[in-house]
Design a protein around this motif. Structure first.
Motif, PDB file in Angstrom:
ATOM      1  N   GLN A   1       0.840  -1.198   0.000  1.00 11.82           N
ATOM      2  CA  GLN A   1       0.000   0.000   0.000  1.00 11.82           C
ATOM      3  C   GLN A   1       0.873   1.244   0.000  1.00 11.82           C
ATOM      4  O   GLN A   1       0.634   2.186  -0.757  1.00 11.82           O
TER       5      GLN A   1
ATOM      6  N   ALA B   1       2.496   1.778  -3.323  1.00 14.98           N
ATOM      7  CA  ALA B   1       1.529   2.263  -4.312  1.00 14.98           C
ATOM      8  C   ALA B   1       1.073   3.689  -4.001  1.00 14.98           C
ATOM      9  O   ALA B   1       0.342   4.289  -4.789  1.00 14.98           O
TER      10      ALA B   1
ATOM     11  N   ARG C   1     -10.884   0.886  -4.061  1.00 18.36           N
ATOM     12  CA  ARG C   1     -10.483   0.237  -5.310  1.00 18.36           C
ATOM     13  C   ARG C   1     -10.667  -1.280  -5.245  1.00 18.36           C
ATOM     14  O   ARG C   1     -10.960  -1.915  -6.251  1.00 18.36           O
TER      15      ARG C   1
ATOM     16  N   ARG D   1      -7.107 -11.521  -3.558  1.00 16.84           N
ATOM     17  CA  ARG D   1      -7.202 -11.245  -4.994  1.00 16.84           C
ATOM     18  C   ARG D   1      -7.728  -9.843  -5.257  1.00 16.84           C
ATOM     19  O   ARG D   1      -7.251  -9.155  -6.170  1.00 16.84           O
TER      20      ARG D   1
ATOM     21  N   VAL E   1      -4.789  -7.321  -4.286  1.00 16.56           N
ATOM     22  CA  VAL E   1      -3.667  -7.271  -5.233  1.00 16.56           C
ATOM     23  C   VAL E   1      -4.097  -6.667  -6.569  1.00 16.56           C
ATOM     24  O   VAL E   1      -3.312  -5.959  -7.209  1.00 16.56           O
ATOM     25  N   ALA E   2      -5.335  -6.923  -6.980  1.00 19.19           N
ATOM     26  CA  ALA E   2      -5.831  -6.298  -8.216  1.00 19.19           C
ATOM     27  C   ALA E   2      -5.865  -4.783  -8.058  1.00 19.19           C
ATOM     28  O   ALA E   2      -5.464  -4.048  -8.963  1.00 19.19           O
ATOM     29  N   ALA E   3      -6.305  -4.314  -6.901  1.00 16.67           N
ATOM     30  CA  ALA E   3      -6.361  -2.874  -6.646  1.00 16.67           C
ATOM     31  C   ALA E   3      -4.968  -2.264  -6.579  1.00 16.67           C
ATOM     32  O   ALA E   3      -4.771  -1.102  -6.950  1.00 16.67           O
ATOM     33  N   LEU E   4      -3.993  -3.045  -6.117  1.00 17.55           N
ATOM     34  CA  LEU E   4      -2.611  -2.577  -6.026  1.00 17.55           C
ATOM     35  C   LEU E   4      -1.859  -2.714  -7.342  1.00 17.55           C
ATOM     36  O   LEU E   4      -0.792  -2.128  -7.513  1.00 17.55           O
ATOM     37  N   GLY E   5      -2.380  -3.540  -8.245  1.00 17.49           N
ATOM     38  CA  GLY E   5      -1.703  -3.770  -9.516  1.00 17.49           C
ATOM     39  C   GLY E   5      -0.473  -4.647  -9.374  1.00 17.49           C
ATOM     40  O   GLY E   5       0.509  -4.474 -10.091  1.00 17.49           O
ATOM     41  N   ILE E   6      -0.514  -5.587  -8.418  1.00 17.55           N
ATOM     42  CA  ILE E   6       0.610  -6.499  -8.204  1.00 17.55           C
ATOM     43  C   ILE E   6       0.110  -7.940  -8.298  1.00 17.55           C
ATOM     44  O   ILE E   6      -1.092  -8.199  -8.277  1.00 17.55           O
ATOM     45  N   ASP E   7       1.038  -8.884  -8.368  1.00 15.31           N
ATOM     46  CA  ASP E   7       0.702 -10.302  -8.391  1.00 15.31           C
ATOM     47  C   ASP E   7       0.531 -10.827  -6.969  1.00 15.31           C
ATOM     48  O   ASP E   7       1.295 -10.448  -6.068  1.00 15.31           O
TER      49      ASP E   7
END
Length: 86
Positions: A23, A26, A36, A60, A63-69
């Motif tokens: 977080q 980002a 998000r 899930r 991580v989608a909101a953070l743009g990471i895997d």
């Protein structure tokens, strides 16, 4: 902790710390990341502080909101739990 609440594990605390790190990286506020991710802020705050066990679905969403895997987040949580530094 409430009367019926169970203590959370070291792994849950490590995952929460990894979420806080991601977080910060980002540059998102808790409220913005929760928005998000589609998670109510009150629930997200408990996740981020390691007060509750997090579900795979929530991971899930975060991580989608953070743009990471998810793999990166979980790997970092394992490093934290094992006492490894970055």
């Amino acid at each position: 902790m409430g009367r019926n609440a169970r203590p959370v594990s070291k792994a849950t605390k490590a995952l929460a710390e990894a979420i806080r790190e991601a977080q910060g990286a980002a540059n998102l506020s808790g409220a913005e990341l929760a928005r998000r991710a589609g998670i109510p802020y009150s629930s997200f705050r408990k996740i981020r502080e390691g007060e509750v066990t997090i579900s795979w679905e929530q991971i899930r969403m975060i991580v989608a909101a953070l743009g990471i895997d998810a793999t990166d987040l979980v790997t970092r949580a394992e490093e934290i739990e094992d006492g490894s530094s970055r």
